[in-house]
Design a protein around this motif. Structure first.
Motif, PDB file in Angstrom:
ATOM      1  N   LYS A   8      -5.085  -4.714  -5.544  1.00  0.00           N
ATOM      2  CA  LYS A   8      -4.642  -3.424  -6.099  1.00  0.00           C
ATOM      3  C   LYS A   8      -3.184  -3.497  -6.532  1.00  0.00           C
ATOM      4  O   LYS A   8      -2.794  -2.952  -7.569  1.00  0.00           O
TER       5      LYS A   8
ATOM      6  N   ALA B 131      -1.488  -3.137 -10.317  1.00  0.00           N
ATOM      7  CA  ALA B 131      -0.428  -2.181 -10.646  1.00  0.00           C
ATOM      8  C   ALA B 131       0.753  -2.883 -11.313  1.00  0.00           C
ATOM      9  O   ALA B 131       1.397  -2.342 -12.202  1.00  0.00           O
TER      10      ALA B 131
ATOM     11  N   GLU C 277       0.830  -1.218   0.000  1.00  0.00           N
ATOM     12  CA  GLU C 277       0.000   0.000   0.000  1.00  0.00           C
ATOM     13  C   GLU C 277       0.859   1.261   0.000  1.00  0.00           C
ATOM     14  O   GLU C 277       0.525   2.250  -0.655  1.00  0.00           O
ATOM     15  N   GLU C 278       1.997   1.187   0.727  1.00  0.00           N
ATOM     16  CA  GLU C 278       2.902   2.336   0.758  1.00  0.00           C
ATOM     17  C   GLU C 278       3.466   2.615  -0.642  1.00  0.00           C
ATOM     18  O   GLU C 278       3.536   3.773  -1.072  1.00  0.00           O
TER      19      GLU C 278
ATOM     20  N   LEU D 246       2.099   1.792  -3.482  1.00  0.00           N
ATOM     21  CA  LEU D 246       1.004   2.279  -4.332  1.00  0.00           C
ATOM     22  C   LEU D 246       0.748   3.763  -4.053  1.00  0.00           C
ATOM     23  O   LEU D 246       0.552   4.557  -4.979  1.00  0.00           O
ATOM     24  N   LYS D 247       0.787   4.131  -2.751  1.00  0.00           N
ATOM     25  CA  LYS D 247       0.554   5.521  -2.359  1.00  0.00           C
ATOM     26  C   LYS D 247       1.653   6.423  -2.940  1.00  0.00           C
ATOM     27  O   LYS D 247       1.387   7.537  -3.386  1.00  0.00           O
ATOM     28  N   ASP D 248       2.903   5.903  -2.940  1.00  0.00           N
ATOM     29  CA  ASP D 248       4.039   6.668  -3.485  1.00  0.00           C
ATOM     30  C   ASP D 248       4.062   6.683  -5.016  1.00  0.00           C
ATOM     31  O   ASP D 248       4.980   7.230  -5.617  1.00  0.00           O
ATOM     32  N   LYS D 249       3.112   5.977  -5.629  1.00  0.00           N
ATOM     33  CA  LYS D 249       3.049   5.854  -7.086  1.00  0.00           C
ATOM     34  C   LYS D 249       4.358   5.294  -7.675  1.00  0.00           C
ATOM     35  O   LYS D 249       4.862   5.760  -8.721  1.00  0.00           O
ATOM     36  N   ALA D 250       4.929   4.304  -6.991  1.00  0.00           N
ATOM     37  CA  ALA D 250       6.136   3.638  -7.504  1.00  0.00           C
ATOM     38  C   ALA D 250       5.783   2.901  -8.795  1.00  0.00           C
ATOM     39  O   ALA D 250       4.659   2.402  -8.930  1.00  0.00           O
ATOM     40  N   ASP D 251       6.722   2.855  -9.725  1.00  0.00           N
ATOM     41  CA  ASP D 251       6.486   2.159 -10.991  1.00  0.00           C
ATOM     42  C   ASP D 251       6.666   0.660 -10.762  1.00  0.00           C
ATOM     43  O   ASP D 251       7.782   0.162 -10.706  1.00  0.00           O
TER      44      ASP D 251
ATOM     45  N   ARG E  71       5.115  -1.905 -12.531  1.00  0.00           N
ATOM     46  CA  ARG E  71       4.812  -2.716 -13.718  1.00  0.00           C
ATOM     47  C   ARG E  71       5.950  -3.713 -14.023  1.00  0.00           C
ATOM     48  O   ARG E  71       7.116  -3.348 -14.082  1.00  0.00           O
TER      49      ARG E  71
END
Ligand SMILES: [Zn+2]
Length: 304
Positions: free
Chosen positions: A247, A251, A219-220, A222-227, A229
């Motif tokens: 989630k 991602a 979740e951390e 995802l929150k940081d919008k780490a790539d 993929r």
């Protein structure tokens, strides 16, 4: 006179034809040798070892650099390294300890005794077990460079091949995990959640290594919008339901997943819920407990 001339012409003709056939195989033999060696040197290999209940994977770059990610729970890793590396090779360029639990660490102690290791990467988090202290002692005795992942960073391996470290995204060094004890990092009360997470990138292909990180870390990120993929996901925590949430999977969007767990282990890994989640997302699953060692190769365009 005519007869002698005729014999001479036949002699010359036979010699020319003979020469032609003699040279021919040399010309034919050259191209395949060249092209096959070209294929062999451009492949990146990733082998997820079957080490029972634990994690251990070996990365071999096209220029023969070696990266060992965790060492499993015992000496089995030595047999595996002997199988996939040339007998004469006693060098491991990089050793990554995702986190200091025994099922990831203990085999690395044996590896340090047998191999020359270039650089060690870890999260900086200390543990109080005998194995962890032995591991630290060997690194110190052998004067091996130790690097802490204390922020996102990139390690270039060969040209076009890199390790993109995503987690820990902050400095966790010096933290000793003791049950639920409060610390300045109150959220970290579980060694699984100090796991190093990184992406191995070669051209267009990507492998995501997750250690045993659980949902709070997912979740951390995802929150940081780490790539996140990646084509291949090394499923966290041996397929436990406490990791690989929906989630996170959406991602990463992996095509393939590798689960490293021991046949008939006491933890029920991999959990059915995780397997279902992967299936729902159309991910092809490979398991070390049922498939044995899982070997993948990338040419920078596709993964086999
Ligand atoms: Zn583990």
């Amino acid at each position: 006179m005519k007869k002698k001339l005729f014999v001479a012409i036949i002699f010359v003709a036979v010699s020319v034809i003979g020469l032609f056939f003699y040279r021919q195989p040399v010309k034919i033999a050259t191209p395949p040798i060249f092209s096959s060696s070209k294929i062999a040197t451009s492949s990146l290999r990733v082998i997820f070892f079957d080490v029972g209940q634990g994690d251990s994977a070996l990365i071999i770059t096209p220029q023969d650099k070696t990266i060992l990610v965790d060492g499993g729970p015992d000496d089995k890793v030595l047999t595996k390294l002997g199988k996939y590396l040339p007998l004469s090779q006693k060098k491991i360029d990089y050793m990554i300890l995702t986190h200091p639990h025994a099922d990831h660490l203990d085999g690395l102690v044996s590896v340090l005794k047998r191999y020359d290791v270039g650089v060690v990467y870890y999260s900086g988090v200390a543990h109080t077990t005998y194995s962890f202290l032995e591991w630290l002692k060997l690194i110190k005795e052998k004067n091996i460079t130790m690097k802490t992942i204390d922020k996102p960073q990139v390690l270039e391996l060969d040209s076009g091949i890199k390790l993109d470290f995503l987690y820990p995204n902050k400095d966790l060094s010096g933290i000793e995990i003791k049950g639920q004890e409060e610390s300045k990092f109150a959220k970290i009360n579980n060694l699984n959640n100090v796991s190093i997470i990184f992406k191995l990138i070669y051209g267009r292909t990507k492998f995501l290594f997750t250690g045993d990180a659980e949902t709070p870390v997912e979740e951390e990120l995802l929150k940081d919008k780490a790539d996140l993929r990646a084509d291949v996901l090394k499923v966290a925590h041996h397929g436990s339901h406490s990791s690989t949430n929906d989630k996170f999977l959406k991602a990463v969007q992996p095509q393939m997943a590798v689960i490293s767990s021991g046949l008939g282990n006491d933890f029920g890994h991999p959990h059915l819920r995780t397997l279902r989640r992967l299936e729902r997302n159309s991910v092809k699953i490979f398991r070390t407990d049922t498939d044995g060692d899982v070997e993948m190769a990338s040419d920078g365009e596709a993964i086999k």
